[in-house]
Design a protein around this motif. Structure first.
Motif, PDB file in Angstrom:
ATOM      1  N   SER A 258      47.442  37.850  58.763  1.00 35.36           N
ATOM      2  CA  SER A 258      48.255  39.012  58.418  1.00 35.36           C
ATOM      3  C   SER A 258      49.668  38.812  58.947  1.00 35.36           C
ATOM      4  O   SER A 258      49.870  38.626  60.148  1.00 35.36           O
ATOM      5  N   ASP A 299      52.252  44.650  57.386  1.00 38.01           N
ATOM      6  CA  ASP A 299      50.875  44.157  57.513  1.00 38.01           C
ATOM      7  C   ASP A 299      50.423  43.657  56.143  1.00 38.01           C
ATOM      8  O   ASP A 299      49.832  44.389  55.365  1.00 38.01           O
ATOM      9  N   SER A 373      44.265  43.305  55.152  1.00 37.38           N
ATOM     10  CA  SER A 373      44.574  43.039  56.554  1.00 37.38           C
ATOM     11  C   SER A 373      44.825  44.322  57.336  1.00 37.38           C
ATOM     12  O   SER A 373      44.567  44.387  58.532  1.00 37.38           O
TER      13      SER A 373
END
Length: 571
Positions: A258, A299, A373
């Motif tokens: 991520s 993210d 993620s």
């Protein structure tokens, strides 16, 4: 702390650790305190990737409550307190403003219940010797007070805010290094720019193979070495699955990588951090840090090679759109971004390899297996390769987060000791890190400023923040050679609190081999943005005097470091 791969190749180790981020550093520190002979190997510089690319937070993970991960939250809150105790110069309380909207899931009743549970799980948060480190319970404030603190908040539906407390690090890369320095003090050997290229093994008396060590390429000389160890720990972070693949072409564990970017701006929030929910990009934090503000993080799944990580102009533009949606009053523009950086979170991939029925449901298998993620767990895994893969002597530490790295290391060393047929209690929860041996930080700073009255108070405070109780050892470096003291105690530029002795100390005693090691990871010279060409050149000249760079090497070091302040081209 000296780098000597020749000597390491002639030594037999109990534990060889692959990876010099916080997981590997904590493992080395723990194992050394328990009496094991440890080797730590890092392919780049210590703390160069995920460890330094974080949001600088040591936190319990309030949002993990939504996923029902109470065990992870409790673990994180306990570890937060331990870091405050063992690294008092590095880990500090930080108040967060959490705005409330309406009377539903984002309203004061629901958030109040969540924060009450958060405080309950942190029942031991004030078991601290330094009163300045103690964290109050959460409290509710009015809409007017919330807007006084944070005028940029969205006003529509605003009903007030909650104030709760977590912690932040002054310099995560330094804290990681201090774990390594502590390990070395207790007998460990460490080397950066030492890339593990494979494993050595022999037939196991049980079944399969027994890992006996690693092959290492010295990235300074190109020479290959073999480092022997009874147990090898894979603590390679975002590279952990690639390291596993060196032992088995089809590793039993996969990672989701991520990517998270952060931007640094002028001070926007005073002494309070702000947790914000954006309707188009999830949550982000606005965090005060060293007189500036960090905003982060994104993210998104990162599928490229971890070595190619960087921040593009598109990354910044997209994130600014999210920030301005969550905080329309800021109206941030590209010119407000002083600095930026990126990190990769290595998350344990728990998604199935195949999704039955995906095609019949009208989705492609690829879409059905699309990684998430943001909602993936931050829990770590300690994986023994012996039971499933018949590879004995290899342990992988996968996933996890900064806050819980010490506890992850404890579990790794527990397993390693079991494999070695030894036993010893963990001591990292009650042993100060290298530089953490002090009672009360505020008092220590005041005494250091009196003791070193020949230096400006802000310079001394900065030195304590970076080196803690080892400040005198750093300053003593200025006396190691005649005629250096006056030059080395000067600031690198009028705008910085970094002084020359920090650069020289980094080379002589902290294994700094390249200019960016010093600018970004041994000092704070470049962590708030470009410090100016004169400061970078001054640091480079000091390193040149220690490492003997010629004109070409000097120019390459300067240009290479300056490029790190620039965005990379988008693919």
């Amino acid at each position: 702390m000296q780098r000597d791969l020749e000597a390491m190749s002639a030594t037999d180790y109990d534990l060889v650790i692959v990876g010099g981020g916080i997981t590997g550093a904590s493992t080395a520190w723990d194992a050394s305190l328990r009496g094991l002979k440890v080797a730590l190997l890092e392919k780049d510089d210590f703390a160069h990737a995920t460890t330094s690319g974080s949001s600088k937070l040591v936190h319990g993970g309030l949002r993990y409550l939504v996923n029902g991960e109470l065990k992870l939250v409790r673990e994180s809150l306990r570890e937060r307190r331990i870091w405050e105790n063992v690294a008092p110069h590095m880990v500090h309380p930080l108040p967060f403003v959490l705005p409330t909207y309406g009377w539903g899931m984002k309203g004061p009743i629901v958030l109040g219940l969540g924060l009450a549970l958060y405080d309950l799980l942190a029942f031991d948060r004030n078991w601290l010797s330094d009163d300045d480190k103690k964290l109050p319970g959460f409290r509710r404030i009015s809409k007017g007070k919330a807007l006084d603190l944070m005028p940029s908040l969205k006003r529509e539906g605003l009903t007030g805010a909650m104030i709760y407390y977590d912690c932040q690090m002054f310099a995560p890369e330094r804290l990681c290094l201090e774990c390594i320095e502590g390990a070395v003090e207790y007998g460990a050997d460490a080397a950066n720019y030492a890339e593990v290229t494979g494993f050595t093994s022999e037939a196991s008396i049980k079944r399969g193979v027994k890992v006996t060590g690693v092959t290492v390429m010295d990235k300074l000389t190109g020479k290959l070495h073999t480092i022997r160890g009874q147990v090898v720990v894979n603590a390679a972070g975002p590279w952990a699955d690639k390291t596993m693949a060196l032992a088995d072409d089809t590793p039993a564990r996969r990672l989701i990588r991520s990517k998270g970017i952060h931007i640094i701006t002028r001070d926007l929030s005073g002494e309070n951090a702000l947790a914000v929910q954006s309707s188009i990009g999830g949550h982000f934090f606005v965090i005060p840090w060293r007189g500036h503000t960090i905003i982060g993080t994104t993210d998104t799944v990162f599928e490229d090679d971890p070595d190619e990580l960087g921040v593009t102009e598109k990354d910044i533009a997209d994130f600014l759109t999210v920030v301005n949606d969550g905080l329309p009053g800021l109206n941030l523009r590209r010119e407000d971004v002083i600095h930026f950086y990126a990190g990769i979170r290595p998350l344990v991939d728990t998604t199935p390899e195949e999704v039955p029925g995906a095609e019949t449901a009208g989705e492609s298998t690829k879409e059905a297996e699309k990684k998430d993620s943001y909602n993936a767990s931050r829990a770590a895994e300690v994986y023994d390769h012996a039971p499933e893969e018949a590879i004995d002597g290899l342990i992988s530490a996968i996933g996890g987060k900064w806050t819980t790295s010490r506890h992850l290391a404890e579990q790794v060393v527990d397993l390693a000791l079991k494999k070695l047929g030894k036993s010893a209690n963990c001591e990292t929860q009650c042993t100060p890190v290298y530089g953490g041996d002090m009672a009360r930080l505020k008092t220590y700073v005041e005494r250091a400023q009196k003791r070193h009255s020949h230096l400006a108070p802000d310079v001394v405070e900065n030195l304590v923040n970076f080196y803690g109780s080892r400040i005198d050892e750093v300053l003593a470096t200025a006396d190691e050679r005649q005629g250096e003291r006056e030059v080395l105690l000067k600031r690198l530029s009028p705008e910085t609190t970094t002084i020359g002795v920090q650069v020289v100390h980094a080379v002589r005693h902290e294994m700094a081999l390249h200019l960016d090691d010093v600018v970004f990871r041994r000092t704070g010279l470049g962590t708030l943005g470009h410090p100016g060409v004169p400061a970078i050149k001054q640091a480079a000249e000091l390193m040149r005097g220690e490492l003997g760079w010629d004109e070409t090497e000097l120019a390459n070091e300067i240009s290479g470091t300056v490029r790190l302040f620039e965005t990379i081209p988008a693919k």
